[in-house]
Structure formats: structure tokens, C-alpha cells
Design a protein around this motif. Structure first.
Motif, PDB file in Angstrom:
ATOM      1  N   PHE A   5     -25.383 -27.722 -28.906  1.00 24.60           N
ATOM      2  CA  PHE A   5     -24.872 -28.640 -27.884  1.00 24.60           C
ATOM      3  C   PHE A   5     -26.007 -29.128 -26.993  1.00 24.60           C
ATOM      4  O   PHE A   5     -26.038 -30.297 -26.601  1.00 24.60           O
ATOM      5  CB  PHE A   5     -23.769 -27.969 -27.062  1.00 24.60           C
ATOM      6  CG  PHE A   5     -22.392 -28.185 -27.625  1.00 24.60           C
ATOM      7  CD1 PHE A   5     -21.491 -29.017 -26.987  1.00 24.60           C
ATOM      8  CD2 PHE A   5     -21.997 -27.559 -28.800  1.00 24.60           C
ATOM      9  CE1 PHE A   5     -20.221 -29.220 -27.497  1.00 24.60           C
ATOM     10  CE2 PHE A   5     -20.734 -27.754 -29.323  1.00 24.60           C
ATOM     11  CZ  PHE A   5     -19.838 -28.594 -28.671  1.00 24.60           C
ATOM     12  N   LYS A   6     -26.927 -28.239 -26.661  1.00 28.34           N
ATOM     13  CA  LYS A   6     -28.075 -28.633 -25.829  1.00 28.34           C
ATOM     14  C   LYS A   6     -28.950 -29.637 -26.578  1.00 28.34           C
ATOM     15  O   LYS A   6     -29.380 -30.649 -26.013  1.00 28.34           O
ATOM     16  CB  LYS A   6     -28.901 -27.410 -25.431  1.00 28.34           C
ATOM     17  CG  LYS A   6     -28.154 -26.358 -24.657  1.00 28.34           C
ATOM     18  CD  LYS A   6     -27.881 -26.770 -23.252  1.00 28.34           C
ATOM     19  CE  LYS A   6     -27.205 -25.598 -22.514  1.00 28.34           C
ATOM     20  NZ  LYS A   6     -26.881 -25.926 -21.155  1.00 28.34           N
ATOM     21  N   THR A   8     -28.002 -31.612 -29.023  1.00 23.10           N
ATOM     22  CA  THR A   8     -27.215 -32.848 -29.097  1.00 23.10           C
ATOM     23  C   THR A   8     -27.276 -33.594 -27.766  1.00 23.10           C
ATOM     24  O   THR A   8     -27.425 -34.817 -27.749  1.00 23.10           O
ATOM     25  CB  THR A   8     -25.754 -32.522 -29.472  1.00 23.10           C
ATOM     26  OG1 THR A   8     -25.744 -31.896 -30.755  1.00 23.10           O
ATOM     27  CG2 THR A   8     -24.903 -33.763 -29.520  1.00 23.10           C
ATOM     28  N   GLY A   9     -27.173 -32.871 -26.665  1.00 23.00           N
ATOM     29  CA  GLY A   9     -27.243 -33.502 -25.350  1.00 23.00           C
ATOM     30  C   GLY A   9     -28.546 -34.239 -25.132  1.00 23.00           C
ATOM     31  O   GLY A   9     -28.565 -35.388 -24.674  1.00 23.00           O
ATOM     32  N   LEU A  57     -22.209 -38.447 -22.025  1.00 20.72           N
ATOM     33  CA  LEU A  57     -21.837 -37.475 -23.047  1.00 20.72           C
ATOM     34  C   LEU A  57     -22.976 -36.480 -23.261  1.00 20.72           C
ATOM     35  O   LEU A  57     -22.750 -35.273 -23.379  1.00 20.72           O
ATOM     36  CB  LEU A  57     -21.482 -38.186 -24.347  1.00 20.72           C
ATOM     37  CG  LEU A  57     -20.998 -37.338 -25.503  1.00 20.72           C
ATOM     38  CD1 LEU A  57     -19.796 -36.486 -25.120  1.00 20.72           C
ATOM     39  CD2 LEU A  57     -20.649 -38.229 -26.686  1.00 20.72           C
ATOM     40  N   GLY A  58     -24.206 -36.982 -23.296  1.00 18.63           N
ATOM     41  CA  GLY A  58     -25.362 -36.093 -23.409  1.00 18.63           C
ATOM     42  C   GLY A  58     -25.463 -35.163 -22.228  1.00 18.63           C
ATOM     43  O   GLY A  58     -25.728 -33.958 -22.380  1.00 18.63           O
ATOM     44  N   CYS A  61     -22.907 -32.424 -22.531  1.00 21.08           N
ATOM     45  CA  CYS A  61     -23.337 -31.392 -23.490  1.00 21.08           C
ATOM     46  C   CYS A  61     -24.383 -30.465 -22.873  1.00 21.08           C
ATOM     47  O   CYS A  61     -24.371 -29.257 -23.134  1.00 21.08           O
ATOM     48  CB  CYS A  61     -23.906 -32.034 -24.748  1.00 21.08           C
ATOM     49  SG  CYS A  61     -22.675 -32.846 -25.764  1.00 21.08           S
ATOM     50  N   ALA A  65     -21.841 -27.056 -22.000  1.00 21.04           N
ATOM     51  CA  ALA A  65     -21.709 -26.621 -23.391  1.00 21.04           C
ATOM     52  C   ALA A  65     -20.748 -25.448 -23.516  1.00 21.04           C
ATOM     53  O   ALA A  65     -19.885 -25.424 -24.404  1.00 21.04           O
ATOM     54  CB  ALA A  65     -23.080 -26.260 -23.969  1.00 21.04           C
ATOM     55  N   LEU A  68     -17.181 -26.587 -23.252  1.00 23.22           N
ATOM     56  CA  LEU A  68     -16.772 -27.376 -24.417  1.00 23.22           C
ATOM     57  C   LEU A  68     -16.509 -26.491 -25.638  1.00 23.22           C
ATOM     58  O   LEU A  68     -15.765 -26.869 -26.529  1.00 23.22           O
ATOM     59  CB  LEU A  68     -17.847 -28.418 -24.757  1.00 23.22           C
ATOM     60  CG  LEU A  68     -17.979 -29.579 -23.782  1.00 23.22           C
ATOM     61  CD1 LEU A  68     -19.249 -30.373 -24.057  1.00 23.22           C
ATOM     62  CD2 LEU A  68     -16.760 -30.478 -23.836  1.00 23.22           C
ATOM     63  N   SER A  78     -14.088 -31.520 -27.538  1.00 23.60           N
ATOM     64  CA  SER A  78     -15.071 -31.442 -28.621  1.00 23.60           C
ATOM     65  C   SER A  78     -14.515 -32.030 -29.914  1.00 23.60           C
ATOM     66  O   SER A  78     -15.221 -32.745 -30.634  1.00 23.60           O
ATOM     67  CB  SER A  78     -15.513 -30.000 -28.849  1.00 23.60           C
ATOM     68  OG  SER A  78     -16.247 -29.527 -27.740  1.00 23.60           O
ATOM     69  N   MET A 121     -23.744 -34.400 -35.413  1.00 21.33           N
ATOM     70  CA  MET A 121     -22.859 -34.338 -34.247  1.00 21.33           C
ATOM     71  C   MET A 121     -21.405 -34.143 -34.672  1.00 21.33           C
ATOM     72  O   MET A 121     -20.676 -33.393 -34.017  1.00 21.33           O
ATOM     73  CB  MET A 121     -23.011 -35.595 -33.391  1.00 21.33           C
ATOM     74  CG  MET A 121     -24.312 -35.607 -32.634  1.00 21.33           C
ATOM     75  SD  MET A 121     -24.376 -36.869 -31.363  1.00 21.33           S
ATOM     76  CE  MET A 121     -24.252 -38.346 -32.324  1.00 21.33           C
ATOM     77  N   PHE A 125     -19.479 -30.794 -33.190  1.00 18.79           N
ATOM     78  CA  PHE A 125     -18.324 -30.922 -32.304  1.00 18.79           C
ATOM     79  C   PHE A 125     -17.028 -30.459 -32.971  1.00 18.79           C
ATOM     80  O   PHE A 125     -16.199 -29.806 -32.339  1.00 18.79           O
ATOM     81  CB  PHE A 125     -18.181 -32.366 -31.797  1.00 18.79           C
ATOM     82  CG  PHE A 125     -19.184 -32.725 -30.733  1.00 18.79           C
ATOM     83  CD1 PHE A 125     -19.098 -32.184 -29.464  1.00 18.79           C
ATOM     84  CD2 PHE A 125     -20.199 -33.622 -31.002  1.00 18.79           C
ATOM     85  CE1 PHE A 125     -19.998 -32.503 -28.484  1.00 18.79           C
ATOM     86  CE2 PHE A 125     -21.127 -33.959 -30.026  1.00 18.79           C
ATOM     87  CZ  PHE A 125     -21.032 -33.400 -28.764  1.00 18.79           C
TER      88      PHE A 125
END
Length: 131
Positions: A5-6, A8-9, A57-58, A61, A65, A68, A78, A121, A125
Motif C-alpha cells: 500500500f505504501k 502504491t501510494g 488516493l496515493g 494509501c 494503509a 484500508l 479497497s 494495483m 487492493f
């Protein structure tokens, strides 16, 4: 999963800032000139709001995280985000003509990287929902 998640963020925030170069790279000044004023402005304004949403959204995340992944509400969010990116992945192949990237080195690399990114992603998610 939190690490994903990090990552992806961070990638989403980078993606959001990449929208800054769109007008120049895609030569919108010339390319959009034949459009009506409303269509030109829709293109520019929608691009801004897409970039803003991707940025937020980033940020979500990066900052939330755990929520989520671990809460019922977060899992539903998610799942929705995962479905969104899965549909975006499908459009990567069926929404854009292959003639835009086939036989062009840079465009093919970008097409492959974005396909992998959207797929990554989608999996991250959607997995968060089922964990």
C-alpha cells in the motif's frame, strides 16, 4: 501488505504529478484548438481532477494503509479501488488502439509499465478485501 500500500501510494502520487506535463507532451495547445471551448475546458479540468483524485488516493494509501486493510469499511473501499484499477487495466488493452504504441519503443515501454502498474494495483487492493 502494508508495504504494498505504501509503494502504491508513492507511485500514485508520482502518477498524479505526471499529469502536469500532459498539456505540453500531448501538444494540447494545437491539438485541442479545433474543439469547442467547452470540450477544451472539459479536457483540461477533467485532467486536473483526475490528477487530484489520484494524488489523494496515493495519500490515502500512505496515511491509512492499516485501516484500508484491517477494517470492514477499509476493505470495502479497497475492493472498490481494486475494481476501478482492474477496469482501467482492461481499458489499457481495449480502450486504446494498439497503433498508438505498437512499433514505437517509448510508447510500448510505457504501455507495458502502465499495464503492470494497473494490474499490480488491482491485485493489491482486491487482495486486501479478501484478507
Amino acid at each position: 501488505m502494508i508495504l504494498h500500500f505504501k509503494i502504491t501510494g508513492i507511485l500514485l502520487i508520482i502518477l498524479s504529478f505526471s499529469h502536469i506535463v500532459f498539456p505540453r507532451y500531448f501538444k494540447w495547445k494545437e491539438e485541442l484548438k479545433p474543439l469547442s471551448l467547452i470540450n477544451r475546458q472539459i479536457m483540461i479540468i477533467h485532467t486536473f481532477f483526475i490528477a487530484l483524485l489520484v494524488f489523494l488516493l496515493g495519500l490515502l494509501c500512505l496515511t491509512s494503509a492499516t485501516e484500508l486493510i484491517d477494517t470492514s469499511f477499509g476493505k470495502k473501499i479497497s475492493l472498490g479501488i481494486g475494481i476501478f484499477w482492474f477496469i482501467r487495466l482492461i481499458f489499457q488493452f481495449f480502450g486504446y488502439s494498439a497503433e498508438l504504441w505498437k512499433g514505437k519503443r517509448f510508447e510500448t515501454v510505457v504501455h507495458i509499465l502502465f499495464s503492470l502498474f494497473f494490474g499490480y494495483m488491482s491485485v493489491i487492493f482486491i487482495m486486501a478485501y479478501f484478507m
